[in-house]
Scaffold this motif. Structure first.
Motif, mmCIF file in Angstrom:
data_model
loop_
_atom_site.group_PDB
_atom_site.id
_atom_site.type_symbol
_atom_site.label_atom_id
_atom_site.label_comp_id
_atom_site.label_asym_id
_atom_site.label_seq_id
_atom_site.Cartn_x
_atom_site.Cartn_y
_atom_site.Cartn_z
ATOM 1 N N ILE A 127 5.192 21.419 1.282
ATOM 2 C CA ILE A 127 3.876 22.143 0.902
ATOM 3 C C ILE A 127 3.462 21.242 -0.716
ATOM 4 O O ILE A 127 2.228 20.961 -0.691
ATOM 5 C CB ILE A 127 3.747 23.244 0.662
ATOM 6 N N PRO A 128 4.513 21.280 -1.551
ATOM 7 C CA PRO A 128 3.697 20.683 -2.685
ATOM 8 C C PRO A 128 3.151 19.272 -2.557
ATOM 9 O O PRO A 128 2.227 18.802 -3.228
ATOM 10 C CB PRO A 128 5.133 20.721 -3.691
ATOM 11 N N ALA A 129 4.048 18.542 -1.769
ATOM 12 C CA ALA A 129 3.464 17.061 -1.578
ATOM 13 C C ALA A 129 2.081 17.069 -0.811
ATOM 14 O O ALA A 129 1.231 16.358 -1.330
ATOM 15 C CB ALA A 129 4.434 16.212 -0.628
ATOM 16 N N LEU A 130 1.843 17.922 0.143
ATOM 17 C CA LEU A 130 0.640 18.040 0.996
ATOM 18 C C LEU A 130 -0.318 18.395 -0.018
ATOM 19 O O LEU A 130 -1.584 17.890 -0.098
ATOM 20 C CB LEU A 130 0.896 19.039 2.153
ATOM 21 N N THR A 131 -0.154 19.401 -0.995
ATOM 22 C CA THR A 131 -1.109 19.812 -1.972
ATOM 23 C C THR A 131 -1.580 18.649 -2.826
ATOM 24 O O THR A 131 -2.664 18.564 -3.112
ATOM 25 C CB THR A 131 -0.575 21.171 -2.675
ATOM 26 N N GLU A 132 -0.491 17.801 -3.238
ATOM 27 C CA GLU A 132 -0.716 16.896 -4.283
ATOM 28 C C GLU A 132 -1.693 15.769 -3.660
ATOM 29 O O GLU A 132 -2.804 15.364 -4.033
ATOM 30 C CB GLU A 132 0.560 16.206 -4.825
ATOM 31 N N ILE A 133 -1.394 15.324 -2.431
ATOM 32 C CA ILE A 133 -2.089 14.421 -1.537
ATOM 33 C C ILE A 133 -3.601 15.079 -1.399
ATOM 34 O O ILE A 133 -4.597 14.232 -1.702
ATOM 35 C CB ILE A 133 -1.334 14.208 -0.188
ATOM 36 N N ALA A 134 -3.685 16.395 -1.125
ATOM 37 C CA ALA A 134 -5.122 16.621 -0.710
ATOM 38 C C ALA A 134 -5.752 16.768 -2.210
ATOM 39 O O ALA A 134 -6.931 16.295 -2.276
ATOM 40 C CB ALA A 134 -4.887 18.129 -0.255
ATOM 41 N N GLU A 135 -5.044 17.114 -3.389
ATOM 42 C CA GLU A 135 -5.791 17.356 -4.616
ATOM 43 C C GLU A 135 -6.307 15.986 -4.821
ATOM 44 O O GLU A 135 -7.425 15.907 -5.637
ATOM 45 C CB GLU A 135 -5.232 17.881 -5.481
ATOM 46 N N LEU A 136 -5.452 14.761 -4.683
ATOM 47 C CA LEU A 136 -5.752 13.440 -5.279
ATOM 48 C C LEU A 136 -6.820 12.693 -4.374
ATOM 49 O O LEU A 136 -7.156 11.722 -4.506
ATOM 50 C CB LEU A 136 -4.417 12.577 -5.559
ATOM 51 N N GLY A 137 -6.893 13.470 -3.147
ATOM 52 C CA GLY A 137 -7.629 12.576 -2.362
ATOM 53 C C GLY A 137 -7.106 11.184 -1.661
ATOM 54 O O GLY A 137 -7.815 10.326 -1.514
ATOM 55 N N LEU A 138 -5.899 11.463 -1.210
ATOM 56 C CA LEU A 138 -5.394 9.990 -0.954
ATOM 57 C C LEU A 138 -5.393 9.703 0.462
ATOM 58 O O LEU A 138 -5.069 8.400 0.988
ATOM 59 C CB LEU A 138 -3.927 10.247 -1.536
ATOM 60 N N VAL A 139 -6.040 10.347 1.308
ATOM 61 C CA VAL A 139 -6.319 10.389 2.527
ATOM 62 C C VAL A 139 -7.652 9.588 2.794
ATOM 63 O O VAL A 139 -8.458 10.290 2.544
ATOM 64 C CB VAL A 139 -5.954 11.705 3.558
ATOM 65 N N ALA A 140 -7.595 8.366 3.454
ATOM 66 C CA ALA A 140 -8.815 7.939 3.875
ATOM 67 C C ALA A 140 -9.667 8.518 4.906
ATOM 68 O O ALA A 140 -9.180 9.517 5.586
ATOM 69 C CB ALA A 140 -8.280 6.421 4.565
ATOM 70 N N GLU A 141 -10.873 8.397 4.782
ATOM 71 C CA GLU A 141 -11.758 9.309 5.779
ATOM 72 C C GLU A 141 -11.284 9.585 7.228
ATOM 73 O O GLU A 141 -11.459 10.620 7.834
ATOM 74 C CB GLU A 141 -13.297 8.561 5.857
ATOM 75 N N GLU A 142 -10.589 8.469 7.749
ATOM 76 C CA GLU A 142 -10.397 8.668 9.211
ATOM 77 C C GLU A 142 -8.795 8.846 9.170
ATOM 78 O O GLU A 142 -8.332 8.724 10.431
ATOM 79 C CB GLU A 142 -10.748 7.439 10.072
ATOM 80 N N GLY A 143 -8.306 9.223 8.142
ATOM 81 C CA GLY A 143 -6.915 9.249 7.840
ATOM 82 C C GLY A 143 -5.947 10.319 8.306
ATOM 83 O O GLY A 143 -6.873 11.562 8.725
ATOM 84 N N VAL A 144 -4.878 10.104 8.654
ATOM 85 C CA VAL A 144 -3.900 11.288 9.158
ATOM 86 C C VAL A 144 -2.676 11.715 8.377
ATOM 87 O O VAL A 144 -1.988 10.434 7.827
ATOM 88 C CB VAL A 144 -3.562 11.018 10.668
ATOM 89 N N VAL A 145 -2.404 12.638 8.096
ATOM 90 C CA VAL A 145 -0.896 13.184 7.268
ATOM 91 C C VAL A 145 -0.159 13.550 8.509
ATOM 92 O O VAL A 145 -0.571 14.627 9.198
ATOM 93 C CB VAL A 145 -1.180 14.098 6.254
ATOM 94 N N VAL A 146 1.045 12.969 8.659
ATOM 95 C CA VAL A 146 1.999 13.647 9.764
ATOM 96 C C VAL A 146 3.276 14.353 8.652
ATOM 97 O O VAL A 146 3.848 13.798 7.961
ATOM 98 C CB VAL A 146 2.614 12.476 10.354
ATOM 99 N N ALA A 147 3.237 15.526 8.984
ATOM 100 C CA ALA A 147 4.426 16.475 8.046
ATOM 101 C C ALA A 147 5.489 16.758 9.093
ATOM 102 O O ALA A 147 4.978 17.525 9.957
ATOM 103 C CB ALA A 147 3.478 17.742 7.635
ATOM 104 N N GLU A 148 6.695 16.382 8.971
ATOM 105 C CA GLU A 148 7.918 16.562 9.589
ATOM 106 C C GLU A 148 8.443 17.636 8.997
ATOM 107 O O GLU A 148 8.831 17.859 7.877
ATOM 108 C CB GLU A 148 8.699 15.346 9.777
ATOM 109 N N HIS A 149 8.986 18.768 9.867
ATOM 110 C CA HIS A 149 9.577 19.958 9.229
ATOM 111 C C HIS A 149 10.171 20.788 10.565
ATOM 112 O O HIS A 149 10.116 20.316 11.619
ATOM 113 C CB HIS A 149 8.412 20.877 8.721
#
Length: 190
Positions: free
Chosen positions: A129-151
């Motif tokens: 969750i901290p990594a996802l939050t940081e990625i979201a806050e920094l806007g690191l995902v391109a417009e058509e991008g996808v984040v795959v979170a394994e858990h």
């Protein structure tokens, strides 16, 4: 463990020696890539908490232009470097031996945006969750991008993390993957 499709299909990959790294199983990789896109036409991938680097290397084999691998472990970084060499993909790889949050900040400062981000942190460290939050806050995902979170499959992931919204969950026994995209893409049929 091997690359299962693309121009490096069949390349056997090394495991991280002497460590408790959970590489994503080939059957899970195959299913995941059938959902997120079996092949790509360029773009950048980030394999955060890279371990062996198998997900990022798979993305390169399937057409990604460049992949960035981040891991704190020297042994993991050496394994990613060896696996990239085995797959003859070294010229498309950048390896960063750093803390995930520091690496994300550095990548943001460089202005890099990712079409796909793989997150597979050690489960017991509560880093997802901290990594996802940081990625979201920094806007690191391109417009058509996808984040795959394994858990672990028994963990329920949030529907929203900042600007990221989950659009699909995949479960494979003890392992699950929650897929996120940016709010701008929310509501589109993926």
């Amino acid at each position: 463990m091997r690359i299962i499709a693309g121009n490096r299909k069949g390349t056997r990959l090394k495991m991280v020696p002497g460590q408790h790294v959970r590489p994503t199983a080939d059957r899970v990789k195959e299913s995941l890539f059938s959902v997120i896109g079996p092949f790509f036409d360029g773009g950048y991938a980030l394999d955060l908490f890279a371990g062996t680097g198998s997900l990022g290397l798979e993305a390169l084999s399937r057409g990604m232009e460049r992949a960035f691998f981040v891991d704190q472990s020297r042994t993991s970084c050496e394994t990613v470097r060896a696996n990239a060499a085995l797959a003859k993909l070294s010229d498309q790889v950048e390896i960063m031996r750093r803390d995930a949050r520091a690496a994300l900040k550095t990548l943001n400062e460089r202005g890099i945006r990712f079409d796909i981000i793989f997150l597979d942190p050690p489960y017991h460290k509560q880093l997802l969750i901290p990594a996802l939050t940081e990625i979201a806050e920094l806007g690191l995902v391109a417009e058509e991008g996808v984040v795959v979170a394994e858990h672990p499959s028994q963990i329920s992931m949030p529907e929203k993390v900042g600007r990221l919204t989950s659009f699909r969950s995949l479960s494979y026994g003890d392992v699950a993957m929650t897929l996120y995209t940016t709010e701008e893409k929310e509501g589109e049929n993926i």
